[in-house]
Design an enzyme around this catalytic site. Structure first.
Site, PDB file in Angstrom:
ATOM      1  N   SER A 140     -24.999 -44.933  -4.289  1.00  0.00           N
ATOM      2  CA  SER A 140     -23.913 -44.040  -4.711  1.00  0.00           C
ATOM      3  C   SER A 140     -24.513 -42.871  -5.476  1.00  0.00           C
ATOM      4  CB  SER A 140     -22.955 -44.802  -5.636  1.00  0.00           C
ATOM      5  OG  SER A 140     -22.035 -43.926  -6.246  1.00  0.00           O
ATOM      6  N   TYR A 153     -21.129 -49.932 -13.666  1.00  0.00           N
ATOM      7  CA  TYR A 153     -21.148 -49.592 -12.233  1.00  0.00           C
ATOM      8  C   TYR A 153     -22.352 -48.704 -11.937  1.00  0.00           C
ATOM      9  CZ  TYR A 153     -19.956 -47.801  -7.644  1.00  0.00           C
ATOM     10  OH  TYR A 153     -20.018 -47.459  -6.313  1.00  0.00           O
TER      11      TYR A 153
END
Ligand code: NDP
Ligand code: 8X3
Length: 257
Positions: A140, A153
């Site tokens: 990501s 995260y």
């Protein structure tokens, strides 16, 4: 064409879109996820529409034993995996570190880091045996820059970044490609899951600009598998036109009703 593609997290978002695209191009699929009804429905649809073979496997990537046992029990002809797409993952919660929830943290660490490792450990021996293969890890932009409230995260996706680089080095001598794909914001069930089912709040994440779709990301995943055998994309960051990185978006002001 005619390869076996193993996709984790195929019940939604990028994994589901990639499953459709690979099937459309004549590949056979091993599709995984926890929601059996969705897996079976997708498998049947792809078999009917594209006449490919599909093996749905229902397990939780957090569970090392279930992951290993399920993958080990694949019939021999299904172990000839050409491409592993480590896509299953999630964000859970969006809070400052001091307000973080331990269950959210464990879920993200156990899925995004340990789950990816569990699946990889089970599949890599099949690739090494055949001296070829391609592992695609979905990282990501959150694995490139940490942002406000992203803490754990972002940490899990930074771990995917490090694991991908290291995997590439470790598997070099075995002729196995490793590609990390790092998408920015894409409208899937991701924000709904992150915001614990709050649909209204999840929608606001994608307001004021055109986010990527699951199909956009699937296109790029697919592209990385179409290169000649001597070429490997190691790391690829992709965003919509309106997003430069984790911090900079060009959004239109949202009209209040
Ligand atoms: P979705 O929520 O739409 O899909 C997530 C998929 O992961 C589902 O199929 C889900 O299946 C599966 N999954 C989650 N937890 C587990 C688990 N414990 N065991 C097995 N499967 C699991 O999200 P996306 O498609 O957007 O996300 C896919 C990946 O892309 C994730 O790794 C995410 O972090 C990453 N990503 C997403 C971005 C975005 O903006 N959407 C941007 C950058 C990266 P099931 O619930 O059936 O188990
Ligand atoms: C998902 C994209 O920006 O929400 O990985 O972290 S972001």
């Amino acid at each position: 064409m005619d390869k076996i593609i193993f996709i984790t997290g195929a019940t939604s978002g990028f994994g589901k879109a990639a499953a459709k695209l690979f099937a459309q191009n004549g590949n056979h699929l091993i599709l995984t996820g926890r929601r059996k009804d969705r897996l079976d429905r997708l498998a049947n649809k792809l078999i009917d529409k594209y006449s490919v073979r599909v093996m749905p496997l229902c397990f939780d990537v957090q569970d090392y034993k279930a992951t290993t046992d399920t993958i080990q029990s694949l019939p021999e002809n299904w172990k000839k995996i050409d491409v592993l797409i480590n896509n299953a993952g999630l964000a859970s919660g969006l809070n400052k570190i001091q307000d973080g929830d331990i269950d959210d943290w464990n879920k993200m660490i156990d899925t995004n880091i340990k789950g990816l490792l569990h699946v990889s450990k089970a599949v890599i021996p099949f690739l090494i045996k055949r001296k070829k293969g391609h592992i695609i890890n979905i990282g990501s932009t959150a694995g490139k820059e940490a942002y406000l409230n992203g803490n754990v995260y972002c940490a899990t996706k930074h771990a995917v970044d490090a694991i991908s680089k290291s995997m590439r080095i470790d598997l070099l001598e075995h002729g196995i490609k490793v590609t990390q794909i790092c998408p920015g914001a894409a409208e899937t069930e991701f924000s709904l899951v992150r915001l614990h089912g709050d649909k209204e709040k999840a929608k606001t994440v994608y307001q004021g600009y055109q986010p990527m779709s699951a199909e956009d990301v699937a296109q790029v995943i697919y592209y990385t598998t179409t290169l000649p055998s001597h070429l490997c994309i190691n790391d690829l960051v992709m965003t919509s036109l309106a997003q430069a990185n984790s911090f900079y978006y060009h959004k239109k002001p949202i009209k209040k009703r």
